[in-house]
Write an enzyme that holds these catalytic residues in place. Structure first.
Site, PDB file in Angstrom:
ATOM      1  N   GLU A  87       0.832  -1.217   0.000  1.00  0.00           N
ATOM      2  CA  GLU A  87       0.000   0.000   0.000  1.00  0.00           C
ATOM      3  C   GLU A  87       0.862   1.259   0.000  1.00  0.00           C
ATOM      4  O   GLU A  87       1.656   1.462   0.926  1.00  0.00           O
ATOM      5  CB  GLU A  87      -0.916  -0.020   1.234  1.00  0.00           C
ATOM      6  CG  GLU A  87      -1.894   1.131   1.269  1.00  0.00           C
ATOM      7  CD  GLU A  87      -2.860   1.049   2.464  1.00  0.00           C
ATOM      8  OE1 GLU A  87      -3.183  -0.063   2.907  1.00  0.00           O
ATOM      9  OE2 GLU A  87      -3.267   2.115   2.939  1.00  0.00           O
ATOM     10  N   LYS A 267      -7.038  -1.306  11.752  1.00  0.00           N
ATOM     11  CA  LYS A 267      -6.420  -1.626  10.442  1.00  0.00           C
ATOM     12  C   LYS A 267      -5.224  -0.697  10.219  1.00  0.00           C
ATOM     13  O   LYS A 267      -4.185  -1.114   9.720  1.00  0.00           O
ATOM     14  CB  LYS A 267      -7.462  -1.473   9.333  1.00  0.00           C
ATOM     15  CG  LYS A 267      -7.029  -2.051   7.985  1.00  0.00           C
ATOM     16  CD  LYS A 267      -6.209  -1.118   7.136  1.00  0.00           C
ATOM     17  CE  LYS A 267      -5.863  -1.736   5.786  1.00  0.00           C
ATOM     18  NZ  LYS A 267      -5.024  -0.856   4.959  1.00  0.00           N
ATOM     19  N   ASP A 283       4.578 -14.827  11.067  1.00  0.00           N
ATOM     20  CA  ASP A 283       3.241 -15.257  10.639  1.00  0.00           C
ATOM     21  C   ASP A 283       2.234 -14.144  10.916  1.00  0.00           C
ATOM     22  O   ASP A 283       1.769 -13.971  12.045  1.00  0.00           O
ATOM     23  CB  ASP A 283       2.896 -16.541  11.413  1.00  0.00           C
ATOM     24  CG  ASP A 283       1.547 -17.119  11.039  1.00  0.00           C
ATOM     25  OD1 ASP A 283       0.743 -16.407  10.400  1.00  0.00           O
ATOM     26  OD2 ASP A 283       1.299 -18.285  11.392  1.00  0.00           O
ATOM     27  N   HIS A 384      -2.428  10.413   0.326  1.00  0.00           N
ATOM     28  CA  HIS A 384      -2.552   9.083  -0.239  1.00  0.00           C
ATOM     29  C   HIS A 384      -2.502   9.141  -1.765  1.00  0.00           C
ATOM     30  O   HIS A 384      -1.808   8.373  -2.407  1.00  0.00           O
ATOM     31  CB  HIS A 384      -3.910   8.532   0.197  1.00  0.00           C
ATOM     32  CG  HIS A 384      -3.899   7.075   0.426  1.00  0.00           C
ATOM     33  ND1 HIS A 384      -3.555   6.521   1.628  1.00  0.00           N
ATOM     34  CD2 HIS A 384      -4.175   6.042  -0.401  1.00  0.00           C
ATOM     35  CE1 HIS A 384      -3.629   5.213   1.534  1.00  0.00           C
ATOM     36  NE2 HIS A 384      -3.992   4.892   0.318  1.00  0.00           N
TER      37      HIS A 384
HETATM   38  C1  MEV Z   1      -5.738   2.848   5.433  1.00  0.00           C
HETATM   39  O1  MEV Z   1      -4.879   1.813   5.039  1.00  0.00           O
HETATM   40  C2  MEV Z   1      -5.761   2.969   6.946  1.00  0.00           C
HETATM   41  C3  MEV Z   1      -6.715   4.019   7.512  1.00  0.00           C
HETATM   42  O2  MEV Z   1      -8.048   3.778   7.051  1.00  0.00           O
HETATM   43  C4  MEV Z   1      -6.644   3.916   9.008  1.00  0.00           C
HETATM   44  C5  MEV Z   1      -7.646   4.784   9.743  1.00  0.00           C
HETATM   45  O3  MEV Z   1      -8.720   5.100   9.217  1.00  0.00           O
HETATM   46  O4  MEV Z   1      -7.347   5.089  10.928  1.00  0.00           O
HETATM   47  C6  MEV Z   1      -6.369   5.399   7.034  1.00  0.00           C
END
Ligand code: MEV
Length: 447
Positions: A87, A267, A283, A384
């Protein structure tokens, strides 16, 4: 902590130089030679023949980019941290946030001893309470038998250390054997123990033997990381540091009350953690399973990291705290045979699995900080998309320094699409002209 006191992870303008120049800079910073980097990484880090011994039905290998997170300082020590991730912006975001954290003295981290748990399920037990009493009475004998099953681990100073019996229903119980796995992730060790003890345990319990396998909810093997970031380090072009602190605290509170947001918040943490886990040959499915089970331990899914404003003399700061289970190894398994994974550990210069967990979790907290700061200010898309533009430029056929120039052109023209990049490439190569695409001038995003 690692011994090279002079080691630094501050390598300003690292993103501006070429890959060979970066290897030289990292060689100088870490003491791992540029030749070693080349030998381990050229060709994707894994030889086809070696890959054929790893898994079944191999057709080839599948490479991912390996970058390094910079500016990472944990417990007063600098670490150059390899990250493997597909990413765009994850590596830059972690480096950027680690730089802000550095201004507050870096990350403070501690890790539990590397204790993993194996589970032995017994069912059709007629009296679970008396079965539990008999099993606990046999603890010493069972631990002795478990030690015999893992002599190498016992020799290295680890091994089984206690037994716990959990009644799961009127006729089912699970026996947990807690095992200090030293610098191994430990799955094979605890599975071996579970299989070695299964028959004896089911006989003592007077029931039928069920599963014998580790638990990935390794909550005796947690890592805790905290940081305090001064308001001045968080300010953006348009927002004062204090306002950014309040925005990040608001983002944290959102995740604390809403599992839908908590999943995305976590995430963002796992963006950093997983990238280090993969780079070091560990892992990541096990780590993910443990992290999310732990996040839901109170019956509701919650954030693994939280953020609060702390009032200080003069200006406030932002305090972040992360706690999660993290079962990582620095020996055994994939690490024995994967050259790039071995190289990653050399670059990090960690001395134990616990230290590796502390650094990986720090990168997780950095990733979370970066995401929340972006979300609480400009929104995530600006930075991004600027980085995504490079992938689009590559996909359109840009090569060498064209990639950067095309990325800048399509960002400026707000046309971050394959068609936009193709047209920009025609303009850059003199094959066409367009009022939309000007010669590149904007600098790359800061990190
Ligand atoms: C994207 O890979 C991760 C985010 O969605 C994390 C978040 O929203 O805190 C930007």
């Amino acid at each position: 902590m690692a011994s090279m006191a002079a080691r630094t992870s501050r390598l300003p303008a690292f993103y501006k130089i070429t890959v060979p120049e970066r290897r030289l800079a990292v060689a100088e910073a870490t003491g791992v030679s540029a030749e070693a980097l080349e030998a381990a990484l050229d060709g994707g880090g894994l030889d086809g023949d070696v890959a054929d011994k790893f898994v079944e039905n191999v057709l080839g290998t599948y490479a991912l980019p390996l970058g390094v997170a910079l500016n990472v300082r944990v417990n007063g020590q600098d670490f150059v941290v390899p990250m493997v991730v597909e990413e765009p912006s994850v590596v830059a975001a972690a480096s950027n946030a680690a730089k802000m954290v550095r201004e507050g003295g870096g990350f403070r981290a501690e890790a539990d001893r590397p204790v993993m748990t194996s589970q032995i399920q017994v069912y059709d037990v007629s009296d679970v309470d008396s079965a539990r009493a008999r099993l606990m009475g046999a603890e010493a004998e069972l631990l002795d038998a478990a030690r015999v099953a893992v002599p190498g681990l016992v020799e290295r100073g680890g091994g089984p250390e206690s037994i716990e019996v959990r009644a799961l229903s009127a006729d089912m119980l699970a026996v947990h054997v807690h095992v200090d796995c030293r610098d191994a992730m430990g799955a094979n060790l605890v599975n071996t123990i579970a299989e070695a003890l299964g028959d004896r345990i089911s006989r003592i319990a007077g029931g039928k033997l069920g599963l014998r396998i580790l638990s990935n909810l390794c909550d005796r093997r947690r890592v805790r990381v905290s940081c305090a970031v001064p308001a001045s380090a968080l300010a953006t072009e348009t927002l004062a540091g204090e306002a950014v602190i309040d925005g990040i605290v608001n983002a944290s509170r959102f995740a604390e009350v809403d599992p839908y947001r908590a999943a995305t918040h976590n995430k963002g943490i796992m963006n950093g953690v997983d990238a280090v886990v993969i780079a070091t040959g560990n892992d990541w499915r096990a780590v993910e399973a443990g992290a999310h089970a732990f996040a839901a331990r109170d019956g509701r899914y919650a954030p693994l990291a939280t953020w609060r404003r702390v009032e200080g003399v003069g200006a406030p700061s932002l305090r972040g705290e992360l706690e999660m289970p993290l079962a990582l190894g620095t020996v055994g398994g994939t690490l024995r045979v994967h050259p790039a994974a071995r190289l990653s550990l050399r670059l990090m210069n960690v001395e134990s699995a616990q230290e590796l967990a502390m650094v990986a979790a720090s990168v997780g907290l950095a990733s979370n900080l970066s995401a929340l700061r972006a979300l609480a200010t400009d929104g995530i898309q600006r930075g991004h998309m600027a980085l995504h533009a490079r992938s689009v430029a590559l996909a359109a056929g840009a090569a060498g320094d064209e990639v950067e120039r095309i990325a800048t052109m399509i960002v400026e023209a707000r046309e971050i699409t394959l068609e936009g990049a193709t047209r920009a490439l025609d303009v850059l190569r003199g094959a066409a002209s367009s009022p939309r695409f000007k010669s590149p001038s904007a600098p790359r995003p800061a990190r």
